[in-house]
Design an enzyme around this catalytic site. Structure first.
Site, PDB file in Angstrom:
ATOM      1  CG  HIS A  86       7.742 -29.432  -0.870  1.00 60.51           C
ATOM      2  ND1 HIS A  86       8.259 -30.637  -1.273  1.00 60.51           N
ATOM      3  CD2 HIS A  86       8.538 -28.997   0.143  1.00 60.51           C
ATOM      4  CE1 HIS A  86       9.308 -30.936  -0.515  1.00 60.51           C
ATOM      5  NE2 HIS A  86       9.501 -29.950   0.344  1.00 60.51           N
ATOM      6  CD  GLU A 139      -3.322  -0.259   2.051  1.00 53.98           C
ATOM      7  OE1 GLU A 139      -3.001   0.372   3.064  1.00 53.98           O
ATOM      8  OE2 GLU A 139      -4.443  -0.757   1.890  1.00 53.98           O
ATOM      9  CE  LYS A 159     -12.149   1.606   1.188  1.00 53.05           C
ATOM     10  NZ  LYS A 159     -11.642   2.610   2.116  1.00 53.05           N
TER      11      LYS A 159
HETATM   12  O1  PA5 Z   1      -3.264   1.345   5.892  1.00 52.98           O
HETATM   13  C1  PA5 Z   1      -4.396   1.770   5.712  1.00 52.98           C
HETATM   14  O2  PA5 Z   1      -4.677   2.972   5.863  1.00 52.98           O
HETATM   15  C2  PA5 Z   1      -5.544   0.848   5.351  1.00 52.98           C
HETATM   16  O3  PA5 Z   1      -5.112  -0.444   5.157  1.00 52.98           O
HETATM   17  C3  PA5 Z   1      -6.593   0.872   6.439  1.00 52.98           C
HETATM   18  O4  PA5 Z   1      -6.020   0.446   7.635  1.00 52.98           O
HETATM   19  C4  PA5 Z   1      -7.770  -0.017   6.080  1.00 52.98           C
HETATM   20  O5  PA5 Z   1      -8.279   0.360   4.838  1.00 52.98           O
HETATM   21  C5  PA5 Z   1      -8.858   0.094   7.130  1.00 52.98           C
HETATM   22  O6  PA5 Z   1      -9.306   1.418   7.260  1.00 52.98           O
HETATM   23  P1  PA5 Z   1     -10.097   1.892   8.531  1.00 52.98           P
HETATM   24  O7  PA5 Z   1      -9.241   1.710   9.721  1.00 52.98           O
HETATM   25  O8  PA5 Z   1     -10.408   3.336   8.259  1.00 52.98           O
HETATM   26  O9  PA5 Z   1     -11.355   1.069   8.626  1.00 52.98           O
END
Ligand code: PA5
Length: 446
Positions: free
Chosen positions: A309, A288, A423
């Protein structure tokens, strides 16, 4: 302390020392941007100071709530997705015993939910909880993420029906933004105990806030040791600018040099299945943070020797766009010697008297050499022992390396604009108010 090994035979045939040294100056600039909070995404650099600046009062509150939750629950459901659950799951799974009920196993049982939309999982979870006394820790920074919000609605209703509204409210703990989001509103109106996720800490960098610390403490592990390990690493990395003494900077540089040579996939490998979720957390952190603007190293994970494996063939002889980082645990917690067999029907007497960990180490050494010979550079990251302090060091090491590596790539390592695309489409297909028109167009394409 954890160390990074870039042995001559393993990395240096692929990357010369000069190719590394050339980045000394650039790393200095990126470090300045991080420590002076002046680089891209600087509003999300709160994680840098967490190990040193977390108030003792906060740790005490977390420990005291954790004691109460442990006392009142056979099970605790941790609801969250992405950065809101992977960090705690990584630490809990790494420190827990592999089999329920044995020493070191998390008690109460920690269950995770809200990290997918599988109907069967949620149905079976609710059924399982019918006969259990349980508490809920719900975590969402935005407070609006669909997966955890849906799971929480179901769980909250279940708990309220089972225990009554008043008792349910005592058993629900919310970790969210200080003021924004539906979860904050709900927590305030229902009177749930709440913890705040600092504004300047993003989800995937939040394991050392209540997001990770409360579930880890509830599982019975020492959050002070975890923070102390992270603090040690933070101090070490801040005080050591030279690449040779700064493993996070060296790791960031080597990854980027390898990427520039076409090695666009990094495989994080462990020979300890307990590290599987640590690898999942690492994948999210780097995936990310770096994967944007058409850039980034694809983070993949394997647990060896199991995956030798399945993925071993590809790693050895497939497309040459891979490098590996092997996360080695220096010492096993237990000792198990291979027994002598008088008949030796299985031909294993040559190993009699040796420990299983010795065989695992030889498997690791042999595999590293084979992969290097097959054209896959191998970096080794050595964690002397698997304990809370070591994991704290590792977490901070990865966070700093990720920030530096993202800056080397020229991206903002602290945002995730690409996550919104799925989303938007999902909301459109679900005909969420405001998305109806987009939904009609998308349905034609399905
Ligand atoms: O690193 C990030 O920002 C994301 O992976 C969030 O943690 C994830 O999308 C969850 O978001 P939230 O905590 O707002 O529900």
């Amino acid at each position: 302390m954890i160390s990074l090994s870039v042995k001559h035979g393993h990395v240096l045939p692929f990357v010369s020392e000069d190719e590394i040294r050339i980045f000394e100056r650039e790393i200095k600039l990126h470090r300045d941007h991080i420590y002076h909070k002046s680089g891209k995404g600087s509003e999300f650099l709160g994680w840098v100071d967490l190990p040193e600046n977390t108030e003792a009062d906060l740790l005490e509150n977390i420990e005291s709530d954790a004691r109460r939750i442990r006392k009142q629950s056979d099970a605790v459901v941790v609801v969250g997705i992405g950065g809101s659950y992977l960090g705690s799951r990584a630490v809990i799974e790494a420190l827990s015993c592999s089999f329920p009920g044995e020493n070191g196993t998390a008690h109460p049982k920690i269950i995770f939910a809200g990290h997918h939309l599988d109907e069967d999982y949620l149905h079976e979870l609710l059924q399982w909880l019918d006969n259990r006394t349980y508490s809920i820790i719900v975590i969402s920074k935005s407070g609006t993420t669909t997966e955890p919000a849906l799971a929480f609605r179901l769980l909250r209703r279940h708990l309220e029906k089972k225990a009554g509204k008043k008792e349910a409210a005592r058993r629900i703990f919310a970790i969210t933004d200080a003021s924004k989001g539906a979860l904050k509103k709900l927590a305030d109106s229902q009177g749930y105990a709440t913890y705040t996720i600092p504004d300047d800490v993003g989800g995937r960098y939040s394991v050392l806030t209540p997001v990770g610390l409360l579930p880890i403490a509830v599982a019975g592990f020492d959050i002070r040791e975890l923070m102390e390990g992270a603090r040690r690493m933070a101090v070490h990395l801040r005080n050591n600018e030279a690449l040779a003494d700064n493993p996070a900077a060296l790791y960031a540089v080597i990854r980027n040099v390898l990427l520039n040579k076409g090695m666009s996939t990094e495989i994080m490998a462990s020979y300890n299945p307990a590290m599987q979720y640590m690898i999942e957390w690492w994948k999210q952190l780097f995936g990310e943070s770096e994967g944007k603007e058409g850039k980034g190293i694809f983070p993949a994970g394997v647990v060896f020797t199991t995956d030798l494996h399945s993925m071993g063939q590809y790693i050895q002889e497939g497309q040459r766009h891979l490098f590996e980082t092997v996360l080695t645990i220096g010492k096993s917690k237990h000792t198990l010697e291979i027994p002598e067999d008088p008949d030796d029907d299985d031909g294993l007497n040559y190993l009699a008297g040796k420990r299983i960990s010795y065989v695992n180490r030889m498997a690791s050494g042999g595999t590293m050499l084979a992969h290097v010979d097959g054209g896959v550079p191998n970096i080794e990251l050595i964690l002397p022992e698997l304990n809370a302090a070591g994991l704290g060091e590792l977490i901070y090491f990865y966070e700093m390396a990720c920030a530096l590596s993202g800056y080397m790539l020229g991206v903002n390592p602290f945002d995730q604009p690409g996550v919104e695309a799925y989303k938007r489409n999902m909301f459109a297909l679900l005909e969420k108010p405001g998305f109806e028109e987009a939904g009609k167009a998308l349905k034609k394409r399905l």
